[in-house]
Design an enzyme around this catalytic site. Structure first.
Site, mmCIF file in Angstrom:
data_model
loop_
_atom_site.group_PDB
_atom_site.id
_atom_site.type_symbol
_atom_site.label_atom_id
_atom_site.label_comp_id
_atom_site.label_asym_id
_atom_site.label_seq_id
_atom_site.Cartn_x
_atom_site.Cartn_y
_atom_site.Cartn_z
ATOM 1 N N GLU A 55 0.813 -1.220 0.000
ATOM 2 C CA GLU A 55 0.000 0.000 0.000
ATOM 3 C C GLU A 55 0.845 1.268 0.000
ATOM 4 O OE1 GLU A 55 -3.980 0.187 1.746
ATOM 5 O OE2 GLU A 55 -3.010 1.318 3.360
ATOM 6 N N LYS A 57 0.875 4.586 1.139
ATOM 7 C CA LYS A 57 0.123 5.205 2.242
ATOM 8 C C LYS A 57 0.975 6.336 2.816
ATOM 9 C CE LYS A 57 -1.923 3.559 6.608
ATOM 10 N NZ LYS A 57 -2.061 2.405 7.520
ATOM 11 N N LYS A 116 -7.875 2.689 -2.518
ATOM 12 C CA LYS A 116 -8.184 2.621 -1.099
ATOM 13 C C LYS A 116 -8.790 3.956 -0.682
ATOM 14 C CE LYS A 116 -7.279 -0.262 1.951
ATOM 15 N NZ LYS A 116 -6.511 -0.060 3.159
ATOM 16 N N GLU A 161 -14.412 -5.235 2.875
ATOM 17 C CA GLU A 161 -13.671 -5.327 4.148
ATOM 18 C C GLU A 161 -14.633 -5.549 5.314
ATOM 19 O OE1 GLU A 161 -10.487 -2.415 4.951
ATOM 20 O OE2 GLU A 161 -11.642 -1.959 6.761
ATOM 21 N N ASN A 182 -10.068 -6.869 8.334
ATOM 22 C CA ASN A 182 -9.199 -5.807 8.838
ATOM 23 C C ASN A 182 -8.883 -6.056 10.313
ATOM 24 O OD1 ASN A 182 -7.756 -3.502 9.298
ATOM 25 N ND2 ASN A 182 -9.261 -2.114 8.392
ATOM 26 N N GLU A 212 -5.704 -7.946 6.431
ATOM 27 C CA GLU A 212 -5.358 -6.530 6.295
ATOM 28 C C GLU A 212 -4.923 -5.943 7.643
ATOM 29 O OE1 GLU A 212 -9.303 -5.659 3.514
ATOM 30 O OE2 GLU A 212 -8.588 -4.144 4.914
ATOM 31 N N SER A 213 -3.920 -5.100 7.586
ATOM 32 C CA SER A 213 -3.498 -4.218 8.683
ATOM 33 C C SER A 213 -2.694 -4.935 9.774
ATOM 34 C CB SER A 213 -4.686 -3.522 9.358
ATOM 35 O OG SER A 213 -5.406 -2.742 8.458
#
Ligand SMILES: O=C(O)c1ccccc1NCC(=O)[C@H](O)[C@H](O)COP(=O)(O)O
Length: 274
Positions: A55, A57, A116, A161, A182, A212-213
């Site tokens: 990502e 970001k 995103k 998500e 997530n 995710e994350s």
């Protein structure tokens, strides 16, 4: 959608800004010829790389400072490091993202690119062409099936998500076939990799499942893969330092050679406020 009062103030602010941007937008309906996300994951796996969405970001409500490098150079570094796909933040006010960045990145690379953002209304889908768009079950509530259909009509692949089992059920009922769990709780902004481990067993076969994350090390990658992740989405840990080397370390987590710069298994994101 959840009671807004249950969300972290930063997330309430993100949603409010997303609605304002949707109100301000009146563009043509986009039509996308997408690059195939599943095929990109299969190519990575066949090549011995963990399928990874890296990502771009620049910043976030839980990151100190901002990364000012050219996002296209960052994106190219991620692909050189072995990322199967990219995610590009387009949210401007809290993540330093821009629609133009997404367009430039997608022009520069040949892997699928996820937009995103915090899509809450159909009109927001028309802000940019991308291969994949994100719909966050928590934020779109009863509109999920309609937004999913609207995105598919435009040609987008859709990553839905979720954060818990009830959101998973809603995603499945709406017809989602690519689901991200997530690990970041958007009410508290706390990360717990156990979230993925608790939801993943309830995801049926045939769904492409993405963790995710909060994934910060090769050990985290292996933990998520052991719990059933077909692919991973990683932002902060890749953006912190040399993006190419960081990506390579993660995609080689199952190769048994410790990655490009040696094993760095110190991160355990369990219950870490990030
Ligand atoms: O990342 C944040 O601080 C954040 C705060 C509020 C809402 C959403 C947020 N993140 C969005 C994301 O989906 C992450 O950027 C993505 O999953 C990557 O996470 P990470 O690898 O932990 O950067």
């Amino acid at each position: 959608m959840d009671d807004p009062d249950e969300l972290a103030p930063a997330v309430r602010s993100i949603l409010s800004a997303a609605r304002d941007r949707a109100d301000a937008r009146a563009g043509a309906i986009v039509s996308v010829a997408p690059r195939d996300l599943s095929a990109a994951f299969e190519r990575a796996a066949a090549d011995g790389r963990v399928p990874l969405i890296a990502e771009v970001k620049p910043t976030s409500p839980t990151t100190e400072g901002a990364r000012e490098d050219d996002p296209v150079a960052l994106a190219e570094g991620m692909v050189a490091g072995g990322a199967a796909a990219l995610s590009v933040l387009t949210e401007p006010e809290h993540f330093g993202g821009r629609v133009e960045t997404l367009e430039r990145v997608r022009d520069a690379v040949d892997v699928p690119v996820l937009r995103k953002d915090f899509v809450v209304e159909e009109a927001q889908l028309d802000a940019a062409e991308s291969d994949v768009v994100l719909l966050i079950a928590r934020f779109v509530g009863n509109d999920l099936a309609d937004l999913l259909a609207a995105a598919r009509e435009r040609g987008f692949q859709v990553l839905v998500e979720v954060h818990d089992r009830s959101e998973l059920e809603r995603a499945l009922d709406a017809g989602a076939t690519t689901i991200g769990v997530n690990n970041r709780d958007l009410a508290e902004l706390v990360v717990d990799l156990g979230t993925f481990e608790s939801v993943a067993p309830h995801v049926p076969d045939g769904v492409t499942l993405i963790a995710e994350s909060g994934i910060g090390s090769p050990a985290d990658v292996r933990r998520m893969r052991a719990a059933g992740a077909d692919a991973l989405l990683v932002g902060s840990a890749i953006m912190d330092g040399d993006v190419e080397a960081n990506t390579r370390d993660l995609v080689r987590a199952e190769a048994g050679d410790g990655g490009a710069s040696g094993e760095s298994d110190t991160t355990d994101a369990t219950e870490t406020p990030t």
